[in-house]
Scaffold this motif. Structure first.
Motif: not given
Length: 349
Positions: A161-172, A232-240, A333-341
């Protein structure tokens, strides 16, 4: 997640029996802006004071700000992905955008706790704001939505839940924060209940009684489950989600308050695009034949530390005569949710 990330607000807090959702707009005037900034330092103390009355009540409050409000109250720098809610769809099937500068998501095991905290928080704000929407939600039996299906089954939990909901280094500078989209849906319950259960299950993509997902070979691509599952990239992208039913039977009002948290608005926006426009276009979510979105807003949720610190933030310079401009959108970018890894260095783009 980096060890120096600020403590998040109670985004992934305990699922409770009651909730109040309040969306407000800011009134004009420097004095009102000063009131709201000062109020940011009071939120946590008010939650503690009210919650102390019932220690097991699981009282919490998540506070967020819309794009225009951020510019007016705090100026730059601003959260990288914060922007006004983007309206989607056409005709009778539209994810509408409605005014919203401030969000309060109040949760507790009992409505009296929610009600008391809402009263205290709004009392401090006084005439600095105008409440434009207030919804009192309740848990419906075994966490079932108004339409009778279990809601939130696929929510991430714990570290995920933290991984999918909390901003990290991408916007430090805004690490520990989150984004949230809220929508109020009203349901045609007479039309929905007239459908056979088997038809309802095909629309949702799950069994109604057991909550077990339908097999892929029989689940339509237009099902709610199919259109809101992102990979995306074989991994499910979740929200809470922390959705709540609400309504007024005497007025024939039956609804669901959708509230979705994520570390970027992109996955929620993609889910809404799939639902309202279709994937491919035209293959839309058939639940929308019975559910109408009547509100829609996007907010940034600062970390708990930043929320308190915002009380000392100076507003935009008066010499400018206008708030700081929003940054240009990042290229898509085509095919990307623009949320990175979602693993490794956790960089969003």
């Amino acid at each position: 997640m980096p060890t120096n990330v600020s403590e998040p607000q109670a985004v992934s807090g305990t699922v409770t029996r009651s909730a109040i959702f309040i969306v407000a707009t800011l009134n004009d005037g420097d004095a009102h802006a000063d009131t709201i900034r000062a109020w940011c330092a009071d939120v946590a103390a008010l939650v503690r004071a009210v919650g102390h009355r019932v220690p097991g009540g699981n009282l919490s409050c998540v506070c967020g700000f819309g794009s225009d409000a951020w510019d007016r109250l705090f100026g730059g720098p601003r959260p990288a992905a914060l922007h006004p809610f983007r309206e989607l769809g056409t005709g009778e099937r539209v994810a509408v955008a409605t005014p919203g500068d401030l969000l309060l998501h109040i949760r507790a095991e009992s409505m009296d706790l929610c009600f008391e905290l809402a009263t205290q928080l709004l009392g401090k704000l006084g005439d600095a704001i105008q409440v434009v929407d207030e919804v009192h939600g309740f848990r419906n039996f075994d966490m079932r939505a108004m339409i009778g299906f279990v809601d939130g089954t696929e929510n991430p939990a714990g570290r995920e839940a933290t991984d999918f909901t909390v901003i990290g280094d991408e916007d430090a500078e805004f690490a520990g924060g989150s984004y949230v989209i809220v929508q109020k849906y009203l349901h045609d319950m007479a039309g929905w209940n007239a459908l056979p259960v088997e038809t309802q299950e095909l629309i949702i993509g799950r069994k109604k009684l057991s909550d077990i997902e339908l097999d892929e070979e029989i689940k339509p691509s237009s099902s709610h489950s199919s259109l809101t599952t992102l990979v995306e990239n074989g991994q499910e992208v979740k929200i809470l989600r922390d959705n709540m039913p609400f309504g007024r039977p005497g007025a024939g009002e039956f609804g669901t308050y959708f509230i979705g948290y994520a570390r970027s608005p992109a996955p929620i926006e993609k889910m809404l695009e799939n639902m309202f426009v279709g994937l491919p276009p035209g293959n839309y979510d058939r639940l929308l034949d019975f559910s109408k979105a009547v509100t829609g807003s996007l907010f940034f949720i600062p970390s708990a530390d930043l929320l308190e610190a915002l009380a000392d933030r100076q507003g935009p310079s008066a010499s400018d005569g206008h708030p700081a401009p929003a940054p240009s959108a990042a290229p898509h970018r085509e095919g990307s949710l623009n949320i990175g890894s979602l693993k490794g260095n956790r960089q969003y783009e």
